[in-house]
Design a protein around this motif. Structure first.
Motif: not given
Length: 456
Positions: A10, A177, A179, A181, A191-194, A200, A232
């Motif tokens: 991350t 963040s 991320k 959601y 949870v997604w990595d942008c 993730m 977060t």
């Protein structure tokens, strides 16, 4: 919460957020992108309104002069606040105190609501081709149905996020963040990595997600009989008890957290910085059925219910000051724009409310959704954003599995988005991004693009 990590690195570098999803290009990236597109041709499938290639190697816009300075620099939409470049036309969550709205009351719907037909090319029917969805339409360019998930100009599909098994009921992007959601009735938050668009991790909640919002670094998730609160930045994990039944809607205002519940109550918590916890503050009990929509603006809380009413609450006294009864079915969603309150309902209408000289709200315009077919669709979700020229856009989903994009205040149709099942969650993001989540559990990421203007 049980947080099952799927692995992966991350990063907290906000400048890189959404780069791979298409937002926030650097100057070099933009220069390279423009250089690559100089030699491209316009996609003839796109011109016909049915390009199904993603990404497509050809242009999905007509060749024209470079966009204006305003088009390049306008409209970096703020998360949740919807504040665009034009501060006089913002979805700021605040409804002005002006009692006299005569300057606006005659502007609503003045251009009609049929739209101008942008994006409708080659006589295509406004329906996605079933065979194209299944991957085997053999009609090609001669098919009269859409080979695309959208219709119109000004936005494009960036990517699809797969993983949820049931309807998406909430999408959130907490501050600080990188991320995204997403919450679903499959009892999980993903949870997604942008950067990469990869999932993730999965948070297993043990109950259906009825709603989800973010405020600052906090994420609030409504589930049966409890509100989950998660910071977060500090990884603080709280469970706020008190709701009876499913929590359908959440909003933050005046340092208070409000939750609309299945039994018709609106529960209120206040954050205590000393204990770093949310403490019960009140319970508002005037609705007779479940509260399914909440919004805050101009020192007021507005609540929509299955009892067909909208109630107006003072944020200072937490007392109901007005009840609005113009809708004839469930009030599914509420939105504040400038000095107006917008509401949509399963009665197929969007109503625009404005304050009179007495301070009470009255309907100043009603948009009736029309449908060619056997059923008129009920309206589900409202969301506001600005296009790249800073113009206000209203997104409204309906239970015919589509989202209409309207210019405000004219309500002329700007475009349309389609899905396999109804879209219950719409959320704006940085850099002109917005997100939709449908009944199949699919999340789509969309990007605002400049619309070429005619040159003389």
């Amino acid at each position: 919460m049980d947080f099952d990590y799927n692995g992966g690195n991350t990063t907290n570098t906000n400048k890189r957020v959404f780069n791979r999803l298409g937002g926030g290009q650097s100057a070099n990236d933009a220069s390279n992108h423009n250089h690559l597109q100089q030699n491209q041709k316009v996609c003839h499938h796109w011109r016909a309104g049915r390009c199904n290639r993603f990404p497509c190697p050809y242009l999905h816009r007509e060749l024209s002069a470079p966009p204006t300075h305003a088009a390049v620099n306008g409209g970096v939409g703020a998360k949740r606040g919807f504040v665009g470049n034009d501060s006089s036309s913002s979805f700021s969550g605040r409804r002005g105190n002006n009692g006299n709205n005569s300057n606006y009351s005659n502007r609503w719907g003045r251009f009609g609501n049929k739209g101008d037909g942008r994006g409708v090319r080659g006589g295509s029917v406004e329906k996605v081709c079933t065979y194209w969805v299944q991957g085997h339409c053999n009609r090609g360019d001669t098919c009269r149905f859409l080979h695309s998930w959208s219709l119109g100009d000004g936005f494009s599909l960036l990517t699809q996020l797969e993983g949820h098994q049931k309807v998406i009921s909430g999408i959130a992007l907490p501050s600080g963040s990188d991320k995204l959601y997403t919450g679903s009735k499959d009892e999980t938050v993903r949870v997604w990595d942008c950067q990469s668009g990869q999932c993730m991790g999965v948070i297993n909640l043990g109950g259906e997600v009825g709603c989800m919002i973010s405020e600052g670094p906090w994420i609030f998730v409504g589930t049966p009989n409890v509100v989950k609160a998660w910071n977060t930045q500090t990884n603080t994990d709280l469970s706020l008890t008190g709701p009876v039944g499913q929590v359908y809607t959440l909003v933050v205002g005046n340092d208070l957290l409000f939750a609309g519940t299945q039994d018709g109550s609106i529960l209120v918590w206040k954050f205590n910085a000393a204990t770093y916890n949310f403490e019960p503050a009140a319970s508002l009990n005037d609705h007779k059925m479940a509260v399914v929509s909440l919004v805050v603006g101009a020192n007021r809380l507005y609540s929509g219910s299955m009892d067909h009413s909208i109630k107006v609450w003072s944020l200072e006294t937490l007392q109901c000051v007005q009840t609005l009864k113009d809708h004839t079915s469930v009030v599914m969603s509420l939105l504040c724009w400038e000095q107006f309150l917008l509401s949509c309902s399963l009665d197929q209408t969007i109503k625009v409310w404005a304050a009179t000289e007495s301070g009470n709200l009255e309907v100043t315009y009603t948009h009736k959704e029309e449908h060619v077919g056997y059923a008129v669709p009920g309206l589900l979700t409202l969301c506001g954003m600005h296009d790249l020229e800073g113009k206000p856009i209203l997104l409204c989903s309906s239970n015919d599995s589509s989202v209409h994009l309207f210019d405000l205040p004219s309500f002329s149709e700007k475009g349309k988005i389609f899905a396999k099942q109804e879209i219950r969650a719409i959320q704006t993001g940085p850099g002109g991004l917005f997100f939709t989540g449908d009944g199949t559990g699919q999340v789509r990421v969309w990007n605002s693009v400049a619309v070429p203007t005619a040159t003389t």
